[in-house]
Design a protein around this motif. Structure first.
Motif, PDB file in Angstrom:
ATOM      1  N   ARG A 106       0.848  -1.196   0.000  1.00 29.35           N
ATOM      2  CA  ARG A 106       0.000   0.000   0.000  1.00 29.35           C
ATOM      3  C   ARG A 106       0.879   1.240   0.000  1.00 29.35           C
ATOM      4  NH1 ARG A 106      -5.094  -1.412  -1.263  1.00 29.35           N
ATOM      5  NH2 ARG A 106      -5.764  -3.175  -0.057  1.00 29.35           N
ATOM      6  N   TRP A 107       0.348   2.288  -0.590  1.00 28.15           N
ATOM      7  CA  TRP A 107       1.066   3.555  -0.550  1.00 28.15           C
ATOM      8  C   TRP A 107       0.895   4.158   0.822  1.00 28.15           C
ATOM      9  CZ3 TRP A 107       4.294   4.275  -4.283  1.00 28.15           C
ATOM     10  CH2 TRP A 107       4.025   3.793  -5.543  1.00 28.15           C
ATOM     11  N   LEU A 108       1.974   4.683   1.353  1.00 26.34           N
ATOM     12  CA  LEU A 108       1.920   5.365   2.638  1.00 26.34           C
ATOM     13  C   LEU A 108       1.775   6.860   2.388  1.00 26.34           C
ATOM     14  CD1 LEU A 108       4.788   3.458   4.442  1.00 26.34           C
ATOM     15  CD2 LEU A 108       2.337   3.075   4.650  1.00 26.34           C
ATOM     16  N   PRO A 109       0.975   7.553   3.209  1.00 28.55           N
ATOM     17  CA  PRO A 109       0.824   8.995   3.002  1.00 28.55           C
ATOM     18  C   PRO A 109       2.175   9.702   3.159  1.00 28.55           C
ATOM     19  CG  PRO A 109      -0.770   8.179   4.602  1.00 28.55           C
ATOM     20  CD  PRO A 109       0.156   7.059   4.295  1.00 28.55           C
ATOM     21  N   GLY A 110       2.492  10.561   2.198  1.00 31.75           N
ATOM     22  CA  GLY A 110       3.721  11.328   2.254  1.00 31.75           C
ATOM     23  C   GLY A 110       4.937  10.574   1.771  1.00 31.75           C
ATOM     24  N   SER A 111       4.782   9.344   1.350  1.00 28.17           N
ATOM     25  CA  SER A 111       5.957   8.589   0.934  1.00 28.17           C
ATOM     26  C   SER A 111       6.213   8.685  -0.564  1.00 28.17           C
ATOM     27  CB  SER A 111       5.801   7.113   1.313  1.00 28.17           C
ATOM     28  OG  SER A 111       4.764   6.537   0.561  1.00 28.17           O
ATOM     29  N   SER A 112       5.241   9.185  -1.316  1.00 34.82           N
ATOM     30  CA  SER A 112       5.461   9.299  -2.752  1.00 34.82           C
ATOM     31  C   SER A 112       4.645  10.452  -3.286  1.00 34.82           C
ATOM     32  CB  SER A 112       5.060   8.010  -3.457  1.00 34.82           C
ATOM     33  OG  SER A 112       3.665   7.851  -3.372  1.00 34.82           O
ATOM     34  N   GLY A 113       4.932  10.838  -4.468  1.00 35.53           N
ATOM     35  CA  GLY A 113       4.206  11.903  -5.142  1.00 35.53           C
ATOM     36  C   GLY A 113       4.842  12.111  -6.486  1.00 35.53           C
ATOM     37  N   SER A 114       4.152  12.781  -7.337  1.00 37.53           N
ATOM     38  CA  SER A 114       4.730  13.041  -8.642  1.00 37.53           C
ATOM     39  C   SER A 114       4.540  14.504  -8.967  1.00 37.53           C
ATOM     40  CB  SER A 114       4.059  12.155  -9.701  1.00 37.53           C
ATOM     41  OG  SER A 114       2.702  12.501  -9.798  1.00 37.53           O
ATOM     42  N   PHE A 115       5.206  14.934  -9.999  1.00 37.18           N
ATOM     43  CA  PHE A 115       5.140  16.317 -10.391  1.00 37.18           C
ATOM     44  C   PHE A 115       3.714  16.697 -10.748  1.00 37.18           C
ATOM     45  CE2 PHE A 115       5.313  19.595 -13.684  1.00 37.18           C
ATOM     46  CZ  PHE A 115       5.968  20.573 -12.973  1.00 37.18           C
ATOM     47  N   GLY A 116       3.187  17.709 -10.121  1.00 38.72           N
ATOM     48  CA  GLY A 116       1.861  18.192 -10.431  1.00 38.72           C
ATOM     49  C   GLY A 116       0.752  17.500  -9.689  1.00 38.72           C
ATOM     50  N   SER A 117       1.068  16.541  -8.806  1.00 45.31           N
ATOM     51  CA  SER A 117       0.010  15.823  -8.116  1.00 45.31           C
ATOM     52  C   SER A 117      -0.493  16.583  -6.903  1.00 45.31           C
ATOM     53  CB  SER A 117       0.506  14.439  -7.682  1.00 45.31           C
ATOM     54  OG  SER A 117       1.476  14.589  -6.665  1.00 45.31           O
ATOM     55  N   GLY A 118       0.212  17.580  -6.492  1.00 46.03           N
ATOM     56  CA  GLY A 118      -0.191  18.334  -5.312  1.00 46.03           C
ATOM     57  C   GLY A 118       0.364  17.754  -4.033  1.00 46.03           C
ATOM     58  N   GLY A 119       1.009  16.606  -4.127  1.00 45.27           N
ATOM     59  CA  GLY A 119       1.598  15.996  -2.944  1.00 45.27           C
ATOM     60  C   GLY A 119       2.948  16.630  -2.614  1.00 45.27           C
TER      61      GLY A 119
END
Length: 123
Positions: A106-119
């Motif tokens: 599972r994805w953990l909050p704050g562990s990934s993001g991509s350009f433009g995703s807002g994360g």
């Protein structure tokens, strides 16, 4: 030419346009009727649909359910200097094997993001 001649020419041109449009409509209607008849002929030549008693039956154990498992790719060994390279016929058919860890990742909050995703991205 007089005005009456122009009026007769315009009226005959209008009648000619109506006649051409009517004939064109008849051609299109005839083509549609021919297409439907041809489709009905094709349907008549097809084999009959199976009856209710000809359908497959459920196995005695019941319906088959979906099975999930984590798979891992087989690593292809790199040829060392001087050793012969691995040929395609030397590989086995399956390109993956059952993984040791069968828990769902599972994805953990704050562990990934991509350009433009807002994360916030990887922190």
């Amino acid at each position: 030419m007089s005005t009456a001649t122009y009026e007769l020419l315009a009226a005959s041109s209008h009648a000619l346009n109506l006649t051409i449009a009517f004939i064109g409509g008849l051609v299109i209607a005839g083509a549609l009727i021919w297409a439907v008849r041809m489709g009905m002929g094709v349907m008549e030549r097809e084999s009959e649909r199976p009856h209710a008693d000809e359908h497959g039956k459920l196995p005695a154990t019941g319906a088959v359910h979906e099975e999930r498992e984590a798979r891992e790719p087989d690593e292809i060994p790199l040829a060392a200097d001087g050793s012969p390279r691995l040929m395609p016929y030397q590989l086995h058919h399956s390109g993956s094997r059952r993984g040791e860890d069968q828990s769902r990742h599972r994805w953990l909050p704050g562990s990934s993001g991509s350009f433009g995703s807002g994360g916030s991205g990887h922190v």
